[in-house]
Scaffold this active site. Structure first.
Site, PDB file in Angstrom:
ATOM      1  N   GLU A 158      43.013  39.053  36.068  1.00  0.00           N
ATOM      2  CA  GLU A 158      41.938  38.617  35.482  1.00  0.00           C
ATOM      3  C   GLU A 158      41.510  39.319  34.134  1.00  0.00           C
ATOM      4  O   GLU A 158      40.445  39.671  34.090  1.00  0.00           O
ATOM      5  CB  GLU A 158      40.667  38.294  36.492  1.00  0.00           C
ATOM      6  CG  GLU A 158      41.181  37.536  37.720  1.00  0.00           C
ATOM      7  CD  GLU A 158      40.030  37.416  38.742  1.00  0.00           C
ATOM      8  OE1 GLU A 158      39.759  36.267  39.435  1.00  0.00           O
ATOM      9  OE2 GLU A 158      39.075  38.356  38.973  1.00  0.00           O
ATOM     10  N   TYR A 213      42.269  36.652  52.366  1.00  0.00           N
ATOM     11  CA  TYR A 213      40.862  37.038  51.766  1.00  0.00           C
ATOM     12  C   TYR A 213      39.731  36.963  52.910  1.00  0.00           C
ATOM     13  O   TYR A 213      39.341  35.872  53.028  1.00  0.00           O
ATOM     14  CB  TYR A 213      40.561  36.409  50.700  1.00  0.00           C
ATOM     15  CG  TYR A 213      41.042  36.755  49.328  1.00  0.00           C
ATOM     16  CD1 TYR A 213      42.244  37.466  49.180  1.00  0.00           C
ATOM     17  CD2 TYR A 213      40.617  36.718  47.848  1.00  0.00           C
ATOM     18  CE1 TYR A 213      42.771  38.111  48.070  1.00  0.00           C
ATOM     19  CE2 TYR A 213      41.229  36.974  46.967  1.00  0.00           C
ATOM     20  CZ  TYR A 213      42.301  37.779  46.893  1.00  0.00           C
ATOM     21  OH  TYR A 213      42.744  38.326  45.726  1.00  0.00           O
ATOM     22  N   ASP A 255      35.434  48.543  38.676  1.00  0.00           N
ATOM     23  CA  ASP A 255      35.185  47.371  38.449  1.00  0.00           C
ATOM     24  C   ASP A 255      34.152  47.059  37.480  1.00  0.00           C
ATOM     25  O   ASP A 255      33.626  48.027  36.969  1.00  0.00           O
ATOM     26  CB  ASP A 255      34.989  46.174  39.626  1.00  0.00           C
ATOM     27  CG  ASP A 255      35.876  44.926  39.485  1.00  0.00           C
ATOM     28  OD1 ASP A 255      35.627  44.124  38.410  1.00  0.00           O
ATOM     29  OD2 ASP A 255      36.781  44.822  40.455  1.00  0.00           O
ATOM     30  N   HIS A 308      38.336  44.017  33.966  1.00  0.00           N
ATOM     31  CA  HIS A 308      37.535  44.481  35.115  1.00  0.00           C
ATOM     32  C   HIS A 308      37.113  45.901  34.867  1.00  0.00           C
ATOM     33  O   HIS A 308      37.103  46.791  35.809  1.00  0.00           O
ATOM     34  CB  HIS A 308      38.289  44.220  36.685  1.00  0.00           C
ATOM     35  CG  HIS A 308      38.223  42.885  37.134  1.00  0.00           C
ATOM     36  ND1 HIS A 308      37.068  42.347  37.462  1.00  0.00           N
ATOM     37  CD2 HIS A 308      39.508  42.130  36.972  1.00  0.00           C
ATOM     38  CE1 HIS A 308      37.646  41.262  37.879  1.00  0.00           C
ATOM     39  NE2 HIS A 308      38.814  40.959  37.758  1.00  0.00           N
ATOM     40  N   ASP A 357      36.833  37.935  52.924  1.00  0.00           N
ATOM     41  CA  ASP A 357      35.488  37.605  52.601  1.00  0.00           C
ATOM     42  C   ASP A 357      35.078  36.108  52.473  1.00  0.00           C
ATOM     43  O   ASP A 357      33.953  35.801  52.469  1.00  0.00           O
ATOM     44  CB  ASP A 357      35.237  38.298  51.126  1.00  0.00           C
ATOM     45  CG  ASP A 357      36.068  37.925  50.179  1.00  0.00           C
ATOM     46  OD1 ASP A 357      35.926  37.239  49.003  1.00  0.00           O
ATOM     47  OD2 ASP A 357      37.482  38.338  50.451  1.00  0.00           O
ATOM     48  N   TRP A 405      48.572  37.246  44.807  1.00  0.00           N
ATOM     49  CA  TRP A 405      47.285  36.631  45.350  1.00  0.00           C
ATOM     50  C   TRP A 405      46.931  35.245  45.522  1.00  0.00           C
ATOM     51  O   TRP A 405      46.033  34.908  46.148  1.00  0.00           O
ATOM     52  CB  TRP A 405      46.178  37.681  44.860  1.00  0.00           C
ATOM     53  CG  TRP A 405      45.692  37.393  43.707  1.00  0.00           C
ATOM     54  CD1 TRP A 405      46.420  37.920  42.406  1.00  0.00           C
ATOM     55  CD2 TRP A 405      44.732  36.382  43.080  1.00  0.00           C
ATOM     56  NE1 TRP A 405      45.586  37.565  41.309  1.00  0.00           N
ATOM     57  CE2 TRP A 405      44.854  36.757  41.723  1.00  0.00           C
ATOM     58  CE3 TRP A 405      43.880  35.754  43.731  1.00  0.00           C
ATOM     59  CZ2 TRP A 405      43.901  35.875  40.949  1.00  0.00           C
ATOM     60  CZ3 TRP A 405      43.027  35.016  42.863  1.00  0.00           C
ATOM     61  CH2 TRP A 405      42.959  34.871  41.693  1.00  0.00           C
TER      62      TRP A 405
END
Length: 522
Positions: free
Chosen positions: A306, A396, A179, A242, A398, A371
């Site tokens: 992204e 997710y 990343d 990324h 997190d 996602w």
């Protein structure tokens, strides 16, 4: 007598269970009758049980515990099993080795919770209730993703995480290896990826140097270990976005090769992405070749999410490539780029995998991980993709589970929550989808992004018990909340024995421990 699944608190819950009177006790005299093809399952059973029980479980042609691999048991598929516990014998049967491995995990759950201890436990009768279980998973892909790019975790922790997934009958561990903030994947042809790209000067202004990378031997050893537990390790190499850590190591791969970048020290979406010239494609192919040498998984994840197109919009090389290939602007360039790397993976006999994005479509050969939401999945299926469902509001881990002020900081704190009950109710195939769409759903996966999870303790606190809930739904389908929670109470004791923390306090917070009830009530 048939009893509810919750009566013996198995998680994931089995397809069918018949609980009978009586029990069978494993002791120092218990031997195992095993065919040569089933020997790896016996080795796993020993590894699961020996630390706590000390039982040797020797192989013997007259053993009272039998592990039987029978290809004629076609109704069990590749991962199903049958387990019969009588007062005088135990029989575990499957059509494939994966089924025996899952059955070994069920045997461990049927024992007293002390069977999960990491050290010898005395004065415990290792007793199994008499049962007959037939168990076949609903979904073929039952995964968990661990992001080791944002915060590096040593190879030893990957072993532990694979064990935790296998204990829940998951079969995929997705490793997010690269990343903007770090490159963890060793590439012999490009050594600076780990010499430079694996280290950042600080993290979000904390002033603390952070980094680390794996060696080839680290990863090959781990992949073999995970495979012995029925876990396929799927690598992810992000592209074209990324990739700032790679650009810090090799600036000539960027859209402005004269510019020198650092490994990114902030979170969010970075505008720096790979260029589209031939050297970049050579780089991607070489990195993927070395990745596929280490990871034999059928699927290779290419990232794809992204990827801001700002630099391509301003790049003469990108404009030249668009003209050369007669593409429809930079969106068409993105699809072309992903097609080039996906074709390389396909020519190697593998399947390319990528995240779905809002406006950037992928070539049909790519299996997609939607996602954003379920609709993303439906749209991908309509375009001809197979999908592994991973919508962020349900998967997710997190995200914080509660609004408790004592909670440690979480991604988008105060904005996005993932309560336990939301995870427990997630289905990979919405009821409104038809049978044709359902056939394109390979399964579901939980994600653990680690921007705000620098420690192993925080990773596990966030992951569990919500991963337990998702694993339960992936294997057996969504259960009623009132049936699930009693099973989770018992399973939480197993997690305790494994050392998974129930709470991690925010600095300066009180000593209150969040309960299952409060977590699930949001």
């Amino acid at each position: 007598m048939t009893t509810p699944h919750s009566a013996i608190s198995l998680l994931p819950r089995p397809t069918q269970i018949d609980v009978r009177a009586g029990s069978f006790t494993l002791d120092s005299d218990t031997a195992v009758r095993v065919s040569p093809q089933a020997a790896p399952a016996l080795q796993l059973l020993r590894e699961l049980l020996n630390p706590a029980t000390g039982l040797p479980l020797p192989a013997s042609s007259t053993g009272s515990l039998t592990l039987d691999l029978d290809v004629e048991l076609t109704g069990l598929g590749a991962e199903g099993y049958e387990l019969t516990v009588d007062t005088d014998r135990v029989l575990l049967r499957a059509a494939a080795l994966a089924g025996l491995r899952h059955g070994a995990q069920t045997l461990r759950q049927l024992l007293p919770v002390d069977a999960y201890a990491a050290h010898a436990v005395g004065d415990v009768a290792w007793t199994l209730p008499c049962v007959r279980i037939t168990d076949v998973p609903r979904l073929a892909w039952r995964g968990g993703m661990l992001d080791v790019a944002r915060h590096f975790q040593p190879i030893e922790y990957l072993y532990r995480f694979a064990d935790l997934l296998a204990a829940h009958k998951a079969n995929v561990m997705h490793l997010h290896l690269t990343d903007d903030q770090g490159w963890r994947m060793p590439v012999q042809a490009y050594p600076l990826l780990t010499e430079i790209g694996a280290y950042r000067s600080e993290t979000a202004g904390d002033g603390i140097h952070h980094g680390g990378a794996y060696t080839r031997d680290d990863l090959t050893g781990f992949v073999a270990y995970a495979a012995r537990r029925g876990i396929t390790v799927v690598p992810e190499i992000e592209m074209p976005g990324h990739t700032r850590a790679a650009l810090a190591a090799y600036p000539e791969l960027g859209n402005r090769p004269e510019r020198r970048l650092d490994v990114w020290t902030r979170w969010g979406v970075c505008e720096n992405i790979l260029g589209v010239h031939d050297a970049v494609l050579d780089f991607c192919r070489t990195v993927l070749d070395e990745t596929m040498e280490i990871f034999p998984s059928r699927y290779v994840h290419l990232g794809g999410d992204e990827s801001p197109l700002v630099e391509w919009n301003e790049s003469p090389r990108a404009a030249e490539r668009i003209r050369e290939k007669n593409l429809s602007g930079t969106r068409g360039l993105y699809r072309w780029f992903m097609g080039e790397v996906a074709d390389h993976v396909t020519r190697a006999g593998r399947r390319p995998l990528a995240w779905a994005e809002d406006e950037l479509t992928l070539p049909p050969a790519v299996t997609v991980m939607p996602w954003r939401d379920a609709e993303h999945g439906r749209e991908a299926i309509a375009r001809g993709h197979d999908v592994v469902m991973a919508p962020h509001l349900e998967t997710y881990l997190d995200y914080a589970a509660t609004t408790d002020p004592d909670e440690p900081p979480a991604h988008e704190e105060g904005v996005i929550l993932l309560p336990l009950r939301t995870a427990q109710q997630f289905t990979a195939v919405p009821a409104a989808w038809g049978a044709e769409a359902a056939e394109r759903v390979l399964g579901m996966q939980a994600q653990i992004w680690t921007e705000y999870l620098p420690t192993q303790e925080l990773v596990e606190y966030r992951a569990f018990p919500r991963f337990s809930a998702l694993a339960d739904a992936a294997w057996g389908g969504v259960d009623k909340w009132d049936s699930f929670t009693p099973r989770l109470v018992q399973h939480r004791l197993r997690l305790d024995a494994l050392g998974v923390p129930r709470s991690v306090r925010r600095e300066g917070a009180s000593d209150r421990t969040p309960s299952i009830g409060r977590t699930g009530s949001s």
